[in-house]
Design a protein around this motif. Sequence first.
Motif, PDB file in Angstrom:
ATOM      1  N   LYS B  13      27.810  33.384  39.446  1.00  0.00           N
ATOM      2  CA  LYS B  13      28.920  33.660  38.929  1.00  0.00           C
ATOM      3  C   LYS B  13      28.977  35.242  38.644  1.00  0.00           C
ATOM      4  O   LYS B  13      27.953  35.768  38.193  1.00  0.00           O
ATOM      5  N   HIS B  14      29.939  35.899  39.337  1.00  0.00           N
ATOM      6  CA  HIS B  14      30.259  37.119  39.139  1.00  0.00           C
ATOM      7  C   HIS B  14      31.335  37.377  38.256  1.00  0.00           C
ATOM      8  O   HIS B  14      32.512  36.793  38.463  1.00  0.00           O
ATOM      9  N   PHE B  15      31.235  37.999  36.981  1.00  0.00           N
ATOM     10  CA  PHE B  15      32.407  38.696  36.318  1.00  0.00           C
ATOM     11  C   PHE B  15      32.868  39.824  36.660  1.00  0.00           C
ATOM     12  O   PHE B  15      31.834  40.747  37.246  1.00  0.00           O
ATOM     13  N   THR B  16      33.878  40.225  36.269  1.00  0.00           N
ATOM     14  CA  THR B  16      34.608  41.554  36.578  1.00  0.00           C
ATOM     15  C   THR B  16      34.253  42.397  35.132  1.00  0.00           C
ATOM     16  O   THR B  16      34.550  41.919  34.166  1.00  0.00           O
ATOM     17  N   ALA B  17      33.602  43.614  35.384  1.00  0.00           N
ATOM     18  CA  ALA B  17      33.142  44.392  34.422  1.00  0.00           C
ATOM     19  C   ALA B  17      34.413  44.738  33.458  1.00  0.00           C
ATOM     20  O   ALA B  17      35.562  45.287  34.060  1.00  0.00           O
ATOM     21  N   ASP B  33      23.149  34.219  40.022  1.00  0.00           N
ATOM     22  CA  ASP B  33      22.984  34.242  41.278  1.00  0.00           C
ATOM     23  C   ASP B  33      22.052  33.038  41.936  1.00  0.00           C
ATOM     24  O   ASP B  33      21.094  33.157  41.640  1.00  0.00           O
ATOM     25  N   ASP B  34      22.619  32.197  42.728  1.00  0.00           N
ATOM     26  CA  ASP B  34      22.058  31.159  43.484  1.00  0.00           C
ATOM     27  C   ASP B  34      20.906  30.439  42.562  1.00  0.00           C
ATOM     28  O   ASP B  34      19.801  30.273  42.886  1.00  0.00           O
ATOM     29  N   LEU B  61      28.929  26.947  33.309  1.00  0.00           N
ATOM     30  CA  LEU B  61      29.034  26.406  34.860  1.00  0.00           C
ATOM     31  C   LEU B  61      29.217  24.856  34.864  1.00  0.00           C
ATOM     32  O   LEU B  61      29.827  24.244  35.583  1.00  0.00           O
ATOM     33  N   LEU B  62      27.867  24.610  34.404  1.00  0.00           N
ATOM     34  CA  LEU B  62      27.651  23.207  34.499  1.00  0.00           C
ATOM     35  C   LEU B  62      28.651  22.292  33.549  1.00  0.00           C
ATOM     36  O   LEU B  62      29.039  21.389  34.289  1.00  0.00           O
ATOM     37  N   ALA B  63      29.160  23.051  32.566  1.00  0.00           N
ATOM     38  CA  ALA B  63      30.121  22.183  31.609  1.00  0.00           C
ATOM     39  C   ALA B  63      31.478  22.387  32.178  1.00  0.00           C
ATOM     40  O   ALA B  63      32.486  22.103  31.646  1.00  0.00           O
ATOM     41  N   GLN B  64      31.655  23.050  33.238  1.00  0.00           N
ATOM     42  CA  GLN B  64      32.919  23.332  34.010  1.00  0.00           C
ATOM     43  C   GLN B  64      33.957  24.297  32.954  1.00  0.00           C
ATOM     44  O   GLN B  64      35.073  23.880  33.071  1.00  0.00           O
ATOM     45  N   PRO B  67      35.103  28.599  36.390  1.00  0.00           N
ATOM     46  CA  PRO B  67      34.841  27.945  37.783  1.00  0.00           C
ATOM     47  C   PRO B  67      33.867  28.931  38.446  1.00  0.00           C
ATOM     48  O   PRO B  67      33.590  30.002  38.000  1.00  0.00           O
ATOM     49  N   ALA B  68      32.782  28.503  39.232  1.00  0.00           N
ATOM     50  CA  ALA B  68      31.599  29.321  39.885  1.00  0.00           C
ATOM     51  C   ALA B  68      32.459  29.971  40.878  1.00  0.00           C
ATOM     52  O   ALA B  68      33.203  29.798  41.532  1.00  0.00           O
ATOM     53  N   THR B  69      31.538  31.362  41.112  1.00  0.00           N
ATOM     54  CA  THR B  69      32.241  32.290  42.046  1.00  0.00           C
ATOM     55  C   THR B  69      31.854  31.589  43.567  1.00  0.00           C
ATOM     56  O   THR B  69      32.586  31.617  44.543  1.00  0.00           O
ATOM     57  N   SER B  70      30.599  30.983  43.749  1.00  0.00           N
ATOM     58  CA  SER B  70      30.336  30.059  44.748  1.00  0.00           C
ATOM     59  C   SER B  70      29.392  28.962  44.368  1.00  0.00           C
ATOM     60  O   SER B  70      28.777  29.124  43.008  1.00  0.00           O
ATOM     61  N   GLY B  71      28.995  28.045  45.063  1.00  0.00           N
ATOM     62  CA  GLY B  71      28.082  26.822  44.645  1.00  0.00           C
ATOM     63  C   GLY B  71      29.201  25.990  44.205  1.00  0.00           C
ATOM     64  O   GLY B  71      30.091  25.865  44.020  1.00  0.00           O
TER      65      GLY B  71
END
Lengths: 275, 327
Positions: B13-17, B33-34, B61-64, B67-71
């Motif tokens: 998950k990458h957030f925008t600063a 990350d990963d 992320l697990l609780a949705q 959304p995740a950036t990837s994965g």
Amino acid sequence: MKIKAGVAILAFFTLMAIAGPLLIGADPAATSNDGLQGPSSAHWLGTTQTGQDILVQIVYGARVSMGVGVLSAVIATLLAVAVGLVGGYFGGAIDETFSVLTNIFLVLPSLPLIIVLAGYLPQRGVASVAVVIAVTGWAWGARVLRAQTLSVRRRDFVEAARASGERPLRIIFFEILPVLLPVIATSFLATVVGAILAEAGLSFLGLADLSTVSWGSMLYFAQNGQALLIGAWWWFIPPGLCIALIGTGLALVNFGIDEIANPRLRTIKVRKARA
Amino acid sequence: MSDFVLEGRDLTKHFTAARGGRWGRRPPVRAVDDVSLGLRAGTVTALVGESGCGKSTVARLLAQVYPATSGEVLLHGEPVKAHRGAAFRAYRRQVQLIFQDPFASLNPFHRVRYHLARPLRIHGHVRSDADEQEQVAELLERVSLTPVEQFMDKMPHELSGGQRQRVAIARALAVQPVALIADEPVSMLDVSIRLGVLRLLEKLADESGLALLYITHDIASARYFAQDITVMYAGRLIESGEAEALTQSPAHPYTRLLLESAPDPDRVTAPETVRLGEPPSLIDPPSGCRFHPRCPLVMPVCSERVPERTSLGEGRWTHCWAAAHPS
């Protein structure tokens, strides 16, 4: 203290509006031969040029003025709650649309618009005047409520309600709305003041229904009869004072609510604060 | 792998600063990350890490929640994407959350009964009013808020922090989920009642076969409470394993430091002086292993490449060059 004084003033006028006409039982439009008389035992607040009793008019006028004020404030508050809460909660395109709408109504010069709208009304009843005032006066409340909703919707209990599977509308009206009640009450009272003033203004300009007696229309006829020039102070001071007093009462209640709801303004000891 | 009830695979998950970066370009915050993590039925899994390391982001992320950036997130082995609408509500029926702050997570305007009855109604677990009454009472009993008649009609402000958190747990249980994510469930509670709430969660996981993810910064409570511990640092997983083995013989130097930082009444001598340092910025994380600027065992390779997962047997693994090439 403020809230008590305010409630007392409001209670007085509410009682007057509801019970007054029943007690007096006279027709406010009835004319008599005692025209333009000062206060006396027969006419406590004197009479108009055509011999109508000022006290009777004040009492009946309270009904119309407060009725218009409350009715248009109810409509305006419903609009503000719907637009502010729904827009603030959903965000995105809905919020953008609602915000643009709100901003347009905010920058519209409301008195000229009210005058134009009132001028084109098919019939100038109490209800239609109230609707016109509400349509031009809801935007301020909507803006305040949207800002508050933006902050409340990020709180944990809203997230938690969403997590238990609540639907958006249920969250808006059962989770967020109760928290915003002090704000809604404040904006409602402010709108009542605004609406009473607007109705008085409209009537004074002769744009409302002049066949019904309201404080505004009393001022209109006083102006027409040149009450100030002929020194008939009893004709224009009572309605003017009533409008000023009711505005003061509503403002006092508003300050009182603010002091209770906003701890930083709390000067009086509140015995049992609700959460 | 399919014995996991809820699983996250390579979550990033990458957030925008909000601000920063040169020429108005907003750099991403690499919050997670990963990260791969699995929860088993009836088991408590702990995710341990210091503040700001991304453990709450993993929970969300697990609780949705977003959304995740990837994965991907897998429920019963099947990938799910449910961030809104009916799919989100259906997912909520399986995976529930317990929030950190019990003073903020209950609406101050609703009674305990309302908080518990709503999820029952929404998810169609009740037939009638009498049934609802009975189930609310049963929920209160399960979280040990007795006598239930007394607690049912209380407002949140009439309850203590521990009681509120029990109500919040009961609300999550009312949905009858298969997995429960508890994000620092006891960190806002008084120390004296933490144990009670943890015991309650343990009992619930045990009795109803819940898969429980316990997120905390307190590795001592994780050791006591969880069967498996996964340690996170600066957005990456660094070590995982069975709780007792991991705390007895930590393989990663960060885990060792974390354990040493926990107060221990039996330790007589002062702990060895450790290298000072601060958690790194997640906007511009250190190259290679993110722990290398603070690591006592740092090697040249650490700043160059991210360490792969090194399996240590019995389900234990770590991401550390020192463990990969024992000298």
